[in-house]
Structures are given as structure tokens and as C-alpha cells.
Design an enzyme around this catalytic site. Structure first.
Site, mmCIF file in Angstrom:
data_model
loop_
_atom_site.group_PDB
_atom_site.id
_atom_site.type_symbol
_atom_site.label_atom_id
_atom_site.label_comp_id
_atom_site.label_asym_id
_atom_site.label_seq_id
_atom_site.Cartn_x
_atom_site.Cartn_y
_atom_site.Cartn_z
ATOM 1 N N LYS A 1 0.844 -1.209 0.000
ATOM 2 C CA LYS A 1 0.000 0.000 0.000
ATOM 3 C C LYS A 1 0.874 1.252 0.000
ATOM 4 O O LYS A 1 1.715 1.432 0.877
ATOM 5 C CB LYS A 1 -0.903 -0.015 1.241
ATOM 6 C CG LYS A 1 -1.669 1.297 1.485
ATOM 7 C CD LYS A 1 -2.604 1.210 2.702
ATOM 8 C CE LYS A 1 -3.224 2.565 3.038
ATOM 9 N NZ LYS A 1 -4.115 2.524 4.222
ATOM 10 N N ASP B 1 -2.542 10.079 4.028
ATOM 11 C CA ASP B 1 -3.939 9.675 4.183
ATOM 12 C C ASP B 1 -4.666 10.686 5.069
ATOM 13 O O ASP B 1 -4.634 10.588 6.297
ATOM 14 C CB ASP B 1 -4.002 8.261 4.787
ATOM 15 C CG ASP B 1 -5.437 7.771 4.936
ATOM 16 O OD1 ASP B 1 -6.348 8.441 4.397
ATOM 17 O OD2 ASP B 1 -5.633 6.715 5.579
ATOM 18 N N LYS C 1 -10.136 12.726 8.426
ATOM 19 C CA LYS C 1 -9.733 12.268 9.758
ATOM 20 C C LYS C 1 -9.693 13.458 10.710
ATOM 21 O O LYS C 1 -9.322 14.553 10.293
ATOM 22 C CB LYS C 1 -8.313 11.685 9.701
ATOM 23 C CG LYS C 1 -8.194 10.316 9.101
ATOM 24 C CD LYS C 1 -6.736 9.857 9.138
ATOM 25 C CE LYS C 1 -6.519 8.551 8.399
ATOM 26 N NZ LYS C 1 -7.125 7.381 9.039
ATOM 27 N N ASP D 1 1.647 6.089 5.659
ATOM 28 C CA ASP D 1 0.671 5.187 5.048
ATOM 29 C C ASP D 1 1.171 4.587 3.725
ATOM 30 O O ASP D 1 0.456 3.834 3.080
ATOM 31 C CB ASP D 1 -0.657 5.943 4.850
ATOM 32 C CG ASP D 1 -1.867 5.048 5.039
ATOM 33 O OD1 ASP D 1 -1.712 3.970 5.651
ATOM 34 O OD2 ASP D 1 -2.957 5.425 4.566
ATOM 35 N N ASP E 1 -12.087 6.999 3.933
ATOM 36 C CA ASP E 1 -10.876 6.755 4.722
ATOM 37 C C ASP E 1 -10.455 5.276 4.671
ATOM 38 O O ASP E 1 -9.354 4.928 5.081
ATOM 39 C CB ASP E 1 -11.112 7.206 6.170
ATOM 40 C CG ASP E 1 -9.821 7.353 6.939
ATOM 41 O OD1 ASP E 1 -8.741 7.321 6.308
ATOM 42 O OD2 ASP E 1 -9.887 7.505 8.177
ATOM 43 N N GLU F 1 -9.374 3.660 2.264
ATOM 44 C CA GLU F 1 -8.897 3.797 0.883
ATOM 45 C C GLU F 1 -7.857 2.749 0.513
ATOM 46 O O GLU F 1 -7.727 2.391 -0.655
ATOM 47 C CB GLU F 1 -8.315 5.204 0.673
ATOM 48 C CG GLU F 1 -6.859 5.419 1.142
ATOM 49 C CD GLU F 1 -6.642 5.229 2.637
ATOM 50 O OE1 GLU F 1 -7.615 5.319 3.400
ATOM 51 O OE2 GLU F 1 -5.498 4.966 3.039
ATOM 52 N N ARG G 1 -7.672 -0.443 1.021
ATOM 53 C CA ARG G 1 -8.203 -1.673 0.433
ATOM 54 C C ARG G 1 -8.659 -1.450 -1.011
ATOM 55 O O ARG G 1 -8.686 -2.385 -1.801
ATOM 56 C CB ARG G 1 -9.325 -2.244 1.324
ATOM 57 C CG ARG G 1 -10.541 -1.395 1.444
ATOM 58 C CD ARG G 1 -11.413 -1.798 2.644
ATOM 59 N NE ARG G 1 -10.873 -1.263 3.903
ATOM 60 C CZ ARG G 1 -11.397 -1.516 5.101
ATOM 61 N NH1 ARG G 1 -12.458 -2.297 5.222
ATOM 62 N NH2 ARG G 1 -10.857 -0.987 6.188
HETATM 63 N N1 BES Z 1 -4.242 4.329 7.025
HETATM 64 C C1 BES Z 1 -5.354 4.027 7.816
HETATM 65 C C2 BES Z 1 -5.068 2.970 8.890
HETATM 66 C C3 BES Z 1 -4.106 3.360 9.979
HETATM 67 C C4 BES Z 1 -4.588 3.901 11.162
HETATM 68 C C5 BES Z 1 -2.764 3.117 9.857
HETATM 69 C C6 BES Z 1 -3.713 4.222 12.175
HETATM 70 C C7 BES Z 1 -1.889 3.450 10.873
HETATM 71 C C8 BES Z 1 -2.364 3.990 12.032
HETATM 72 C C9 BES Z 1 -6.497 3.496 6.953
HETATM 73 O O1 BES Z 1 -6.562 3.971 5.657
HETATM 74 C C10 BES Z 1 -7.768 3.879 7.631
HETATM 75 O O2 BES Z 1 -7.997 5.048 7.765
HETATM 76 N N2 BES Z 1 -8.554 2.893 8.036
HETATM 77 C C11 BES Z 1 -9.775 3.127 8.708
HETATM 78 C C12 BES Z 1 -10.779 2.154 8.150
HETATM 79 C C13 BES Z 1 -12.187 2.390 8.594
HETATM 80 C C14 BES Z 1 -12.707 3.702 8.028
HETATM 81 C C15 BES Z 1 -13.038 1.239 8.141
HETATM 82 C C16 BES Z 1 -9.573 2.878 10.202
HETATM 83 O O3 BES Z 1 -8.832 1.968 10.551
HETATM 84 O O4 BES Z 1 -10.114 3.626 10.990
HETATM 85 ZN ZN ZN Z 2 -4.719 4.608 4.852
HETATM 86 ZN ZN ZN Z 3 -7.610 5.861 5.533
#
Ligand code: BES
Ligand code: ZN
Ligand code: ZN
Length: 503
Positions: free
Chosen positions: A268, A273, A280, A291, A350, A352, A354
Site C-alpha cells: 500500500k 492519508d 480524519k 501510510d 478513509d 482507501e 483496500r
Molecule cells: N491508514 C489508515 C489505517 C491506519 C490507522 C494506519 C492508524 C496506521 C495507524 C487506513 O486507511 C484507515 O484510515 N482505516 C480506517 C478504516 C475504517 C474507516 C473502516 C480505520 O482503521 O479507521
Molecule cells: Zn490509509
Molecule cells: Zn484511511
């Protein structure tokens, strides 16, 4: 940065410092050195054991103690570092060695010692081959010497010490050279990850990948949104279109032989992000330059692969985009279509990672027909909650692959812990109007697993594993050889896995 050199003796080097790794309660052992011959230190400190104990140095993990002496009219230092207690698990012992090496290197750095010699811990103590210990000592020395000072305007003098490594048991220097290549590749990944997102854009990451290809003799390809659209990559495009910075789909290939197995690595590469329209909160946005850690790790792995020349073909695929809100961003409620024709409803922009990985996995499977695929991603905040910072989450239904990866994790230090990857969690991704939703439902919880299962929709038949590194990519507390920023997680793991790969 550090230079590591193999030496045939411990004492004969003209160095400023001598490093000793001592196990806990060494004082009860008759011969407490591994290859250093303490009688030489005792020429300066006749009651060495008592001196160390008097200063409360017992060899506990993390402890250190320095003594000075004058040799040939020059000041020298004896630096003692605690290994901790030997356990009956080789992987735990090997990690203790790495951390002791980390402490030793941080002392050299702090005292600005230009030369040092260390003797590798015995294979009897660790429980693995001497040449492996040598290799990991070299890798760790490189990792522990990493700094990211590019943006400090007050330039310090570049400090590049030389560490001589004496291995009384290992006589093959090949693994030491390998260790240097691996350690430098880990640090390469860390540099890209630590770069700020205004500098490390998707196109910049592509440039770095191209440089790696030139240096390490790999095939390099990349394309942007136009071609992605033609390929039907609705996931990649949905994230890419919100940003002013053009996304890049990056591919590096190491071609060993036509009939050899093919390993595909997918990472990824979200260079920042923000969450997109599902913005966020700002305290969750800090650190989101990391990220792209999965992408950096697969590209840096190729840097080592090109030099180590393993007996397998390896392809690394890194979809790189920036996730930003704008008038062109995708929205919540949008429905997108991926390269394999499946559709997803966007519940949160968010989620994104996947989306871009879905198309990348389709692409890898379709155009490379790999024998196995591994993807690595900072995919879910839930993973940090589940496992914290010391283990990455491993998800796969392939038991052989699971075993091999866990073993590679134990040897390399990039440790993995398996999560259940059961069909019971699958309905967590259901959508009322599309094939799937890009967010696991609240009812099902287990956000790391549902994210992994989302990706399973994009792998048709290839043995595949998903690794979530959200908790292990940066800011790990209390590991001596990692420091503050990026860890380079994944590079050591992948190389270990590739080196041992057989079908
Ligand atoms: N990049 C983030 C995941 C992340 C969070 C990595 C904290 C490192 C530290 C990812 O893109 C994300 O925002 N995921 C969301 C998914 C949710 C909206 C289903 C999450 O984990 O909150
Ligand atoms: Zn992310
Ligand atoms: Zn994200």
C-alpha cells in the site's frame, strides 16, 4: 550510516572501543566471554567481574557500562552491554542479541566513537547457526545507526563509524555481505517513509523505484491514472482522483529464470492519508505520511533482491496515491467497479487502502500469474488496538504459507501474529446495493479481519497472505535498534522469506 567489516581477531584491531555483550548473571559463569578473552581487559582491570558488579552491571537486558583505559598512549573504551537471560526459545534469544547490539551502537553514536569491535554471541547461547547470528548482527548494526537528519538546517558533521565484527565460529563472510545489503535496504525504506508527504509524493516514490531498478538491475514499469482507467481500476482511480498529486502504479521485476517460481509482493502506497471526504480528525491525521510503508518496503526489498539474486522470480507492485478531499474526490455513497468487475459501495473514503490494493492484487494475479502473493499495508487502526507495536497481523487461509511466514518473522525480527481468517467474518463486508462495502459493519467488529477479507475478493486462486503493519511501521517504543521514526518493517521479513522459498 555505519561501515561493517569482518575481522579475524578481536584484540588485534586498532580501534577506539571494544564492545562486550554479556548475559545476565554472567558473574556466576566461569568463562563469561564468548570470543573476546577477558584476560586482555583484566590487564587493565584485574578485578573485572567485581568492578562490573560494583557498578551494578549484572548483564540485564538494556543495561550498559563503560570503562576507559590507555593502550599505546591512546584512550580506549570497554563497553559492556547486557543481553538478558538466555531462554529456551532461539527466536527470543536472537532478538535479545539484536537489542544488545542496538544498545552498543547507540553508545558508539552518542560518544562519537569512530571505530569499535564486537564479537558475535555464541550459537550455543542463541540456539541458531553462527553465520545467521553474524548476519543479524550486521543487519542490526546498520539499522541502529540510522538517522533522519535531512531537514535539520544546522548540519552536524557526518558520522560514519566502522564496526569490526569478530565471529569466532562463522567463517563464511558471504552472510555478512548479505547482512549489509539487507540492513541498507531496510534503511532505504525508512528514509522514504520518514520523508514528509509534500516531498515524497507518488511520483517521487516512482522516481526512487526507478533508481533502485537501475542500481539493482531490475525491470521497472509505471503508469498513471489514464492507463489505470483503461484497465478498469476503479479502486485506484477513486482514491487518486481527489488529489492534485498524480498517482503512480509502480512495478519492479527481478527475473531469475523463466521456469522458476514467481513471488508477487504488493504494498500500500498512500503517501498521505487525510481520510479524503471522510476527513480524519487532525490528531489521527498526524503520522499519515507513513501510510506508504507497505509500498516502501516492497520496493526496498527489491533493492536487496536485485543484489542478492535469489533463485526465484520476484515482482513488487506498489500502487501509490495521495488520499485528499477536493471537488473531485470520491464521496461516501459512491459505488465503484474494480478491475475484476466487482463493485463496492464507499461507506468511508478513509478506508482507501483496500481500494487501491484490490486493483493491485487483481493486476498482479492477472498479468504475472504468481505462485504466491503477499500484500503488506498500514491498513487498519483496529490492528494497532489488537496487537500494538511489536507484531504485525498475518491473515491467510494457506497453512503452508502461514508457517513459512511466521518462521521468517521469527528469524528476521519482523514478527507476525496470525488472526483468524474465517468465512464467518465475511458478511461483515456486505452492502445493500453493491457486491461489497468498503467498511466492515459495526455489528461484526474485527476491523482488521474484515479489511483483509475485503481483499480476498480480489484474489482468485493464488495462495495469498495479507499483512497489516499499521502498528509496526513507525513509532515503536523501546526497541533499541529502531529509534523514533520509520522501522522499515517488512524488508527483513520478505528477504528472509524469499531466500528460503521453495514450492
Ligand atoms: N491508514 C489508515 C489505517 C491506519 C490507522 C494506519 C492508524 C496506521 C495507524 C487506513 O486507511 C484507515 O484510515 N482505516 C480506517 C478504516 C475504517 C474507516 C473502516 C480505520 O482503521 O479507521
Ligand atoms: Zn490509509
Ligand atoms: Zn484511511
Amino acid at each position: 550510516m555505519i561501515n561493517t567489516e569482518i575481522t579475524k581477531s578481536f584484540w588485534d584491531n586498532n580501534v577506539e572501543s571494544y564492545l562486550f555483550l554479556l548475559e545476565e548473571d554472567f558473574s556466576s559463569k566461569k568463562d563469561f566471554s564468548s570470543g573476546e578473552d577477558f584476560s586482555k581487559v583484566e590487564e587493565y582491570y584485574p578485578n573485572l567481574k567485581e568492578t562490573l558488579l560494583k557498578h551494578q552491571f549484572t548483564g540485564k537486558a538494556g543495561q550498559s557500562f563503560n570503562l576507559t583505559a590507555t593502550k599505546d598512549k591512546k584512550l580506549i573504551m570497554f563497553i559492556f552491554v547486557g543481553l538478558g537471560k538466555k531462554t529456551n526459545k532461539w527466536d527470543v534469544n536472537l532478538e535479545k542479541v539484536r537489542r544488545a547490539v542496538g544498545v552498543a551502537i547507540s553508545i558508539i553514536k552518542k560518544l562519537k566513537l569512530k571505530t569499535a569491535v564486537i564479537s558475535t554471541t555464541s550459537s550455543e547461547w542463541v540456539g541458531v547457526d553462527a553465520s545467521e547470528i553474524l548476519k543479524h548482527t550486521v543487519i542490526t548494526a546498520h539499522m541502529a545507526s540510522y538517522d533522519f537528519l535531512m531537514f535539520k538546517s544546522k548540519k552536524e558533521e557526518i558520522f560514519e563509524p566502522t564496526l569490526y565484527i569478530y565471529s569466532p565460529e562463522a567463517h563464511d563472510n558471504k552472510l555478512a555481505n548479505e547482512g549489509a545489503i539487507i540492513g541498507q535496504s531496510v534503511n532505504l525504506a525508512r528514509t522514504w517513509k520518514d520523508l514528509p508527504p509534500n516531498i515524497l509524493t507518488p511520483e517521487k516514490l516512482r522516481d526512487h523505484a526507478e533508481e533502485v531498478a537501475k542500481k539493482s538491475n531490475l525491470k521497472f514499469t509505471s503508469f498513471g491514472r489514464d492507463k489505470a482507467e483503461k484497465l478498469g481500476m476503479g479502486g485506484f482511480c477513486a482514491v487518486d482522483e481527489g488529489s492534485e498529486k498524480a498517482g503512480q502504479f509502480i512495478i519492479l521485476e527481478y527475473n531469475y529464470k523463466k521456469d522458476a517460481p514467481i513471488i508477487a509482493l504488493v504494498g500500500k502506497g498512500v503517501t498521505f492519508d487525510s481520510g479524503g471526504i471522510s476527513l480524519k480528525p487532525s490528531n489521527y491525521m498526524s503520522g499519515m505520511k507513513y501510510d506508504m510503508s507497505g509500498a516502501a518496503s516492497v520496493i526496498a526489498t527489491m533493492n536487496a533482491v536485485g543484489q542478492l539474486k535469489p533463485n526465484v522470480n520476484v515482482v513488487a507492485i506498489a500502487p501509490a496515491v495521495e488520499n485528499m478531499p477536493s471537488g473531485r474526490s470520491s464521496r461516501q455513497d459512491d459505488v465503484i467497479t474494480f478491475m475484476n468487475g466487482k463493485t463496492a459501495e464507499i461507506i468511508s473514503t478513509d478506508a482507501e487502502g483496500r481500494l487501491i490494493l484490490a486493483d493491485a492484487l487483481c493486476y498482479a494475479e492477472k498479468f504475472y500469474k504468481p505462485d504466491m502473493m503477499i500484500d503488506m499495508a498500514t491498513l487498519t487502526g483496529a490492528c494497532v488496538v489488537a496487537l500494538g507495536h511489536y507484531f504485525s497481523a498475518l491473515m491467510t487461509v494457506d497453512e503452508t504459507l502461514e508457517k513459512k511466514l511466521i518462521k521468517s518473522g521469527k528469524i528476521s525480527g519482523d514478527r507476525l501474529w496470525p488472526l483468524p481468517f474465517d468465512d464467518d467474518y465475511k458478511p461483515g463486508n456486505k452492502s445493500n446495493i453493491a457486491d461489497i462495502s468498503n467498511c466492515g459493519s459495526k455489528e461484526y467488529s474485527a476491523g482488521t479481519i474484515t479489511a483483509g477479507l475485503f481483499l480476498s475478493n480480489f484474489v482468485e486462486k493464488t495462495p495469498w497472505a495479507h499483512i497489516d503493519i499499521a502498528g509496526t511501521s513507525d513509532q515503536i517504543p523501546a526497541i533499541s535498534y529502531l529509534g523514533n521514526g520509520a522501522t522499515g518493517v517488512g524488508v527483513r521479513l520478505f528477504i528472509e522469506f524469499i531466500r528460503n522459498f521453495t514450492l
